[in-house]
Scaffold this motif. Structure first.
Motif, mmCIF file in Angstrom:
data_model
loop_
_atom_site.group_PDB
_atom_site.id
_atom_site.type_symbol
_atom_site.label_atom_id
_atom_site.label_comp_id
_atom_site.label_asym_id
_atom_site.label_seq_id
_atom_site.Cartn_x
_atom_site.Cartn_y
_atom_site.Cartn_z
ATOM 1 N N LEU A 12 -1.596 -32.527 36.066
ATOM 2 C CA LEU A 12 -2.537 -33.484 36.793
ATOM 3 C C LEU A 12 -3.658 -33.943 35.874
ATOM 4 C CD1 LEU A 12 -3.069 -31.627 40.233
ATOM 5 C CD2 LEU A 12 -1.563 -33.517 39.723
ATOM 6 N N ALA A 13 -3.718 -35.268 35.468
ATOM 7 C CA ALA A 13 -4.627 -35.628 34.212
ATOM 8 C C ALA A 13 -5.177 -36.939 34.598
ATOM 9 C CB ALA A 13 -3.808 -35.841 32.855
ATOM 10 N N GLY A 14 -5.273 -37.381 36.014
ATOM 11 C CA GLY A 14 -5.709 -38.743 36.264
ATOM 12 C C GLY A 14 -7.195 -38.671 36.512
ATOM 13 N N PHE A 99 -3.185 -44.285 42.212
ATOM 14 C CA PHE A 99 -2.982 -42.803 42.939
ATOM 15 C C PHE A 99 -4.614 -42.749 43.617
ATOM 16 C CE2 PHE A 99 -0.967 -41.286 38.776
ATOM 17 C CZ PHE A 99 0.239 -41.554 39.280
ATOM 18 N N SER A 100 -4.195 -42.482 45.011
ATOM 19 C CA SER A 100 -5.599 -42.173 45.448
ATOM 20 C C SER A 100 -6.177 -40.723 45.459
ATOM 21 C CB SER A 100 -5.595 -42.548 46.981
ATOM 22 O OG SER A 100 -4.358 -41.917 47.815
ATOM 23 N N GLY A 101 -5.354 -39.705 45.139
ATOM 24 C CA GLY A 101 -5.717 -38.525 44.875
ATOM 25 C C GLY A 101 -4.872 -37.685 44.194
ATOM 26 N N ASP A 127 -8.319 -29.788 32.533
ATOM 27 C CA ASP A 127 -9.448 -29.692 32.134
ATOM 28 C C ASP A 127 -10.113 -28.346 32.029
ATOM 29 O OD1 ASP A 127 -9.649 -29.871 34.828
ATOM 30 O OD2 ASP A 127 -10.481 -32.011 34.862
ATOM 31 N N HIS A 128 -9.336 -27.295 31.776
ATOM 32 C CA HIS A 128 -9.964 -26.029 31.640
ATOM 33 C C HIS A 128 -9.596 -25.349 30.154
ATOM 34 C CE1 HIS A 128 -9.641 -26.663 36.090
ATOM 35 N NE2 HIS A 128 -10.839 -26.270 35.848
ATOM 36 N N VAL A 129 -10.509 -24.658 29.813
ATOM 37 C CA VAL A 129 -10.344 -23.869 28.620
ATOM 38 C C VAL A 129 -10.148 -22.305 28.827
ATOM 39 C CG1 VAL A 129 -11.352 -22.858 26.420
ATOM 40 C CG2 VAL A 129 -12.027 -25.258 27.408
ATOM 41 N N ALA A 178 -7.905 -18.178 54.467
ATOM 42 C CA ALA A 178 -8.839 -19.455 54.625
ATOM 43 C C ALA A 178 -8.939 -19.864 53.422
ATOM 44 C CB ALA A 178 -10.129 -19.030 55.325
ATOM 45 N N PHE A 179 -8.996 -21.206 53.350
ATOM 46 C CA PHE A 179 -9.165 -21.957 52.167
ATOM 47 C C PHE A 179 -10.263 -23.056 52.276
ATOM 48 C CE2 PHE A 179 -8.664 -25.128 48.686
ATOM 49 C CZ PHE A 179 -8.168 -24.323 47.543
ATOM 50 N N ARG A 180 -11.460 -23.153 51.636
ATOM 51 C CA ARG A 180 -12.206 -23.947 51.985
ATOM 52 C C ARG A 180 -12.637 -24.950 50.653
ATOM 53 N NH1 ARG A 180 -17.515 -22.870 54.864
ATOM 54 N NH2 ARG A 180 -17.381 -20.869 53.609
ATOM 55 N N ALA A 198 -12.565 -18.193 43.544
ATOM 56 C CA ALA A 198 -12.170 -19.613 43.478
ATOM 57 C C ALA A 198 -10.803 -20.023 42.776
ATOM 58 C CB ALA A 198 -13.152 -20.012 42.123
ATOM 59 N N SER A 199 -10.432 -21.178 43.357
ATOM 60 C CA SER A 199 -8.906 -21.317 43.081
ATOM 61 C C SER A 199 -9.378 -22.063 41.602
ATOM 62 C CB SER A 199 -8.556 -22.735 43.926
ATOM 63 O OG SER A 199 -7.458 -23.275 43.265
ATOM 64 N N MET A 200 -8.352 -21.900 40.665
ATOM 65 C CA MET A 200 -8.218 -22.396 39.274
ATOM 66 C C MET A 200 -7.612 -23.649 39.011
ATOM 67 S SD MET A 200 -7.278 -18.679 37.637
ATOM 68 C CE MET A 200 -7.223 -19.287 35.794
ATOM 69 N N GLY A 201 -7.233 -24.124 40.353
ATOM 70 C CA GLY A 201 -6.719 -25.487 40.509
ATOM 71 C C GLY A 201 -5.274 -25.389 39.723
ATOM 72 N N ASN A 202 -4.579 -24.325 39.364
ATOM 73 C CA ASN A 202 -3.193 -23.958 39.028
ATOM 74 C C ASN A 202 -2.414 -23.510 40.277
ATOM 75 O OD1 ASN A 202 -4.226 -24.868 36.741
ATOM 76 N ND2 ASN A 202 -4.397 -22.794 35.700
ATOM 77 N N TYR A 261 -10.929 -14.902 30.203
ATOM 78 C CA TYR A 261 -11.829 -16.003 29.871
ATOM 79 C C TYR A 261 -11.212 -17.368 30.911
ATOM 80 C CZ TYR A 261 -14.819 -19.692 27.295
ATOM 81 O OH TYR A 261 -15.683 -20.430 26.932
ATOM 82 N N TRP A 262 -11.929 -17.913 31.385
ATOM 83 C CA TRP A 262 -11.725 -19.422 31.865
ATOM 84 C C TRP A 262 -12.788 -20.351 32.149
ATOM 85 C CZ3 TRP A 262 -12.557 -21.360 36.876
ATOM 86 C CH2 TRP A 262 -12.018 -22.707 37.332
ATOM 87 N N ARG A 263 -12.742 -21.306 31.606
ATOM 88 C CA ARG A 263 -13.965 -22.045 31.978
ATOM 89 C C ARG A 263 -13.559 -23.591 32.410
ATOM 90 N NH1 ARG A 263 -16.182 -18.061 31.349
ATOM 91 N NH2 ARG A 263 -17.633 -17.184 30.060
#
Ligand code: ADQ
Length: 414
Positions: A12-14, A99-101, A127-129, A178-180, A198-202, A261-263
């Motif tokens: 996802l790179a938008g 794309f709306s999301g 967008d993570h290192v 649960a996920f918020r 936290a979700s890493m978005g992966n 390491y995750w930033r």
């Protein structure tokens, strides 16, 4: 990895990356330079390639020209097999709308999945290192039996409003109860009240389940069509989401210092700090792990040169990264990252800073605690990053922690 299963990768790179302005004024966030010669997207793509994925699409939208060019020039998988990394721009395939999301980006790209018919889809942000072996996450996904798996890492509770926050099922710690998304009233972990999971978005999905979910979501008028805000909560509500603990991921060649390491480098401050993590004497993130390389552009340029100037003044560099094509002539660089083709001239000093491609620091100029975008010129004798109030008055972005950012091509005068 998952023998017999066909795996497909979606990056996802938008996203706009508003919080990285002005670095994202002219380019998508995944195309923002990082660590001298890299772009942010190189970390996600390197992880996918090192995890043996060979069919990967990059979904782009916002100011995607420099991102498209980087993906097509740097990330070529040559050969006669059906291997590719393809940058796919928004195309309005489902009517006259962009794309709306992030979930809408996948919905509008379902033709790609329907063509390849994978069993499993890995969806990652750009967008993570970090380093991560998605093969290990896919194995855990299959073993869990859940159709969706979210990668997770502990983060300070103060950052909870930037992340999707996961609560696990007390009875089944591998399931999400649960996920918020970005909660303003987070609750700390039972064993560590100052942290959240936290979700890493992966994410890893069974392909059919992902397709069903984004199609269903597309019909919901109240949805923002967002992976973290809508799709994952939908799986969670049906009791169908597993969690994958990043601490179980062991990448070859990683050290005790950088294994976990995750930033998220979504803000100027975190972007700046992640650069400091690269150049500390014992780097917290090690770019030199050849067992899991981070690939980047191949620069057709001469080596970096650090020399005396014409009058014999030394060129010196300490605790820094200097990219190819750069010249430091009778100048001093300290705790800084210099991008390709940058030039630092006689008597100039660059300290605690990040300098992008082709920036020029003219004689006797001083740069401290600053980020200089591509083609910035700091004129002879000028100073930047010394007096935050003056920098602000001159129209530069200055963060609360006092980092000055100079946008692309700007001339800084004394
Ligand atoms: P954010 O990063 O805030 O949170 P978002 O802005 O949707 O979420 O970005 C996620 C990824 O999707 C980025 O790589 C971005 O470039 C891309 N993206 C955003 N909008 C897009 C669009 N319209 N088209 C294509 N790509 C798009 C997410 C999750 C959180 C999680 C954090 C981890 O939503 O749950 O905790 O990532 O950083």
């Amino acid at each position: 990895m998952a023998p017999g299963k066909k795996i497909f990768g979606i990056v996802l790179a938008g996203g706009e990356g508003k919080r990285l302005m002005p670095l994202t004024a002219d380019r998508a966030k995944p195309a923002v330079p990082f660590g001298g010669q890299y772009r942010l997207i190189d970390f996600a793509l390197s992880n996918l390639i090192n995890s043996q994925l060979r069919q990967i699409v990059v979904l782009t939208q916002y100011k995607s020209h420099s991102l498209d060019r980087h993906v097509s020039q740097t990330w070529r998988l040559d050969g006669i097999t059906n291997s590719y990394i393809a940058s796919v721009p928004a195309q309005q395939r489902l009517g006259k709308r962009w794309f709306s999301g992030s979930a809408d980006a996948i919905l509008q790209s379902l033709n790609l999945l329907r063509d390849e018919k994978p069993d499993i889809v890995v969806v990652v942000g750009a967008d993570h290192v970090y380093r991560m072996d998605f093969g290990q996450m896919i194995e855990a996904h299959i073993a869990s039996g859940a159709p969706a798996t979210v990668a997770a890492i502990r983060q300070p509770i103060a950052l909870a409003d930037q992340f999707g926050v996961i609560e696990v099922e007390p009875e089944r710690p591998d399931r999400i109860g649960a996920f918020r998304e970005k909660p303003r009233d987070p609750i700390g972990l039972p064993d560590s009240p100052e942290e959240v999971l936290a979700s890493m978005g992966n994410y890893v999905f069974d392909a059919d389940a992902l397709i069903d979910a984004v199609v269903r979501d597309g019909d919901r008028p109240d949805s923002n069509h967002d992976m973290g805000g809508d799709i994952i909560p939908d799986f969670v509500a049906r009791g169908e989401a597993a969690v994958y603990d990043f601490n179980n991921n062991d990448v070859p060649g990683s050290t005790d210092r950088d294994r976990y390491y995750w930033r998220d480098v979504g803000t100027i401050d975190s972007f700046f700090e992640a650069h400091q993590d690269l150049i500390s004497a014992l780097p917290i993130f090690n770019l030199y792990n050849n067992s899991w390389p981070i690939f980047s552009q191949v620069l057709n340029s001469p080596p970096a040169k650090i020399v005396r100037d014409g009058r014999g003044a030394l060129g010196t560099t300490i605790d820094s990264i200097v990219s190819l094509g750069s010249v430091i002539s009778g100048a001093h660089l300290e705790r800084s990252v210099l991008g390709p083709w940058a030039k630092v001239d006689s008597g100039a000093k660059v300290v605690d800073s990040v300098v992008f491609e082709r920036a020029v620091i003219e004689p006797n100029a001083f740069v401290g605690r600053a980020i200089l975008d591509k083609d910035v010129v700091v004129a002879e004798g000028a100073q930047i990053g010394v007096d935050p109030a003056r920098d602000k008055a001159r129209g530069f972005t200055v963060t609360d922690s006092g980092i000055t950012v100079v946008g692309k091509g700007v001339h800084v005068v004394p």
